[in-house]
Each structure stands twice: as structure tokens, then as C-alpha cells.
Design an enzyme around this catalytic site. Sequence first.
Site, PDB file in Angstrom:
ATOM      1  N   SER A 159      36.848  54.498  36.137  1.00 36.26           N
ATOM      2  CA  SER A 159      36.025  54.148  34.983  1.00 36.26           C
ATOM      3  C   SER A 159      35.075  53.000  35.257  1.00 36.26           C
ATOM      4  O   SER A 159      34.119  52.788  34.527  1.00 36.26           O
ATOM      5  CB  SER A 159      36.928  53.774  33.810  1.00 36.26           C
ATOM      6  OG  SER A 159      37.702  52.630  34.136  1.00 36.26           O
ATOM      7  N   GLY A 160      35.363  52.211  36.307  1.00 32.54           N
ATOM      8  CA  GLY A 160      34.568  51.026  36.599  1.00 32.54           C
ATOM      9  C   GLY A 160      35.298  49.731  36.276  1.00 32.54           C
ATOM     10  O   GLY A 160      34.720  48.656  36.327  1.00 32.54           O
TER      11      GLY A 160
ATOM     12  N   ALA B 293      45.774  41.506  45.744  1.00 33.78           N
ATOM     13  CA  ALA B 293      45.833  42.961  45.915  1.00 33.78           C
ATOM     14  C   ALA B 293      47.292  43.404  45.871  1.00 33.78           C
ATOM     15  O   ALA B 293      48.108  42.945  46.667  1.00 33.78           O
ATOM     16  CB  ALA B 293      45.207  43.353  47.242  1.00 33.78           C
TER      17      ALA B 293
ATOM     18  N   HIS C  43      37.488  48.988  47.956  1.00 39.68           N
ATOM     19  CA  HIS C  43      37.680  47.734  47.218  1.00 39.68           C
ATOM     20  C   HIS C  43      37.334  46.533  48.099  1.00 39.68           C
ATOM     21  O   HIS C  43      36.699  45.582  47.637  1.00 39.68           O
ATOM     22  CB  HIS C  43      39.124  47.623  46.717  1.00 39.68           C
ATOM     23  CG  HIS C  43      39.376  48.398  45.468  1.00 39.68           C
ATOM     24  ND1 HIS C  43      39.597  47.783  44.261  1.00 39.68           N
ATOM     25  CD2 HIS C  43      39.450  49.728  45.232  1.00 39.68           C
ATOM     26  CE1 HIS C  43      39.787  48.710  43.335  1.00 39.68           C
ATOM     27  NE2 HIS C  43      39.715  49.895  43.903  1.00 39.68           N
TER      28      HIS C  43
ATOM     29  N   ARG D 279      34.185  43.136  47.799  1.00 37.35           N
ATOM     30  CA  ARG D 279      34.531  41.724  47.617  1.00 37.35           C
ATOM     31  C   ARG D 279      33.521  40.832  48.316  1.00 37.35           C
ATOM     32  O   ARG D 279      33.079  41.114  49.424  1.00 37.35           O
ATOM     33  CB  ARG D 279      35.928  41.439  48.172  1.00 37.35           C
ATOM     34  CG  ARG D 279      37.002  42.134  47.395  1.00 37.35           C
ATOM     35  CD  ARG D 279      38.367  41.861  47.999  1.00 37.35           C
ATOM     36  NE  ARG D 279      39.240  42.974  47.638  1.00 37.35           N
ATOM     37  CZ  ARG D 279      40.277  43.375  48.331  1.00 37.35           C
ATOM     38  NH1 ARG D 279      40.624  42.743  49.430  1.00 37.35           N
ATOM     39  NH2 ARG D 279      40.992  44.399  47.925  1.00 37.35           N
TER      40      ARG D 279
END
Length: 190
Positions: A14-15, A35, A53, A57
Site C-alpha cells: 500500500s505504501g 528491521a 527496503h 534507506r
Amino acid sequence: MVKRIILVTGPARSGKSEWAELLAEQSGKPVIYLATSRLDPDDPEWQGRIDRHRIRRLPSWSTQEVPVALTAAIFQGTTSGNPACLLVDSLGTWVANLLEEDDPTWRAILDELMESLRGLKEGTVIFVAEETGWGVVPAYPMGRTFRDRLGDLVRRLGAIADPVYLVTGGHAVNLSAIGSVLPPTQTLEN
């Protein structure tokens, strides 16, 4: 110094992680990315998700892999004397990592996390959480346990977080601005 707890929740893809990352960047504080995933070299699809992911960052952010000891990592990151912005991604993975714990042990872990968050004096903690309860009831006990534990955790966090965002379809909605907090509920018992 001020403490701030933020919850970002929503369905898969979904974001929500990107929104949480934007909030962390805008905090103006050093960011520590907590994490919760466990690396699995035998699962290239999972590794690809982790890599996506990592790529997003900022280079100035530090990352700690915290698959289980989340409460200790939050305590350490918020009591260092230099309050940071902690970004916890994701609570669903953390719950999954602890799924084999029996109910009394899980409740103790959850209570410890909630108590530590209530006791925070400074820093920002942003939690990313999946919404899993919008579909059918899982047909197997472990699936129901996961859904119930995560749902309970998200509700308890939502009661102390401000703001709480729902991210869906690439849009972030500030639920704190348009909704009302429900009264506390008892921890789910099996």
C-alpha cells in the site's frame, strides 16, 4: 525533550513503509531503522523484498536487525542521550517471529513492549504494521493466532500513538484527525 509514537498501518504493497520512511526523514533526528525480518538465503523472493527496503534507506540511517528483542532495542535507542527516530518495520514480521510462543509468554512480551512505550520520555518511534483482519478468518489455528495477535497489538498501539495513519492505495490518511480512539480492550485469550 518530547516523546512521540506514530503508527502507520495498511495492507500489503500500500505504501506504508515508504510513508513511514518519509516521516522518519522529516523528523530531523538521526534515524535508526529496526528491521524485524530474519534473513533467509534459501528464499530469494524474501531477500528481494528486504533488498528493496534497504535500497530506499538514506545512507545516514543506521540499521539494526531486531527479529525478537524489539523492546530492548527501542529502550536502547530512546535512552541514548541523543534522542533518535526509531523506525520499526514491521510489526507483522515481529509477531510472526514470536508466533511459537505460548499465549502467556506472548502476553508478557506484548505487555512489556506497551509498558516501555508508555514510559518513554523522549525520541520518536514509528511503527509499520500490516492490516490482516480485513479478509476471511484463516482456516488454520496458527493463522488465526497470528491475525488475532497482530490485530490486538495494532489496536493497543493505536490507542497510545498520535498520529495513526492508514495507508491504502498509495494514500496516507491521518486517522487521528478524523477518528476517535475506542476504549481499551482486554488482551485476547485463546
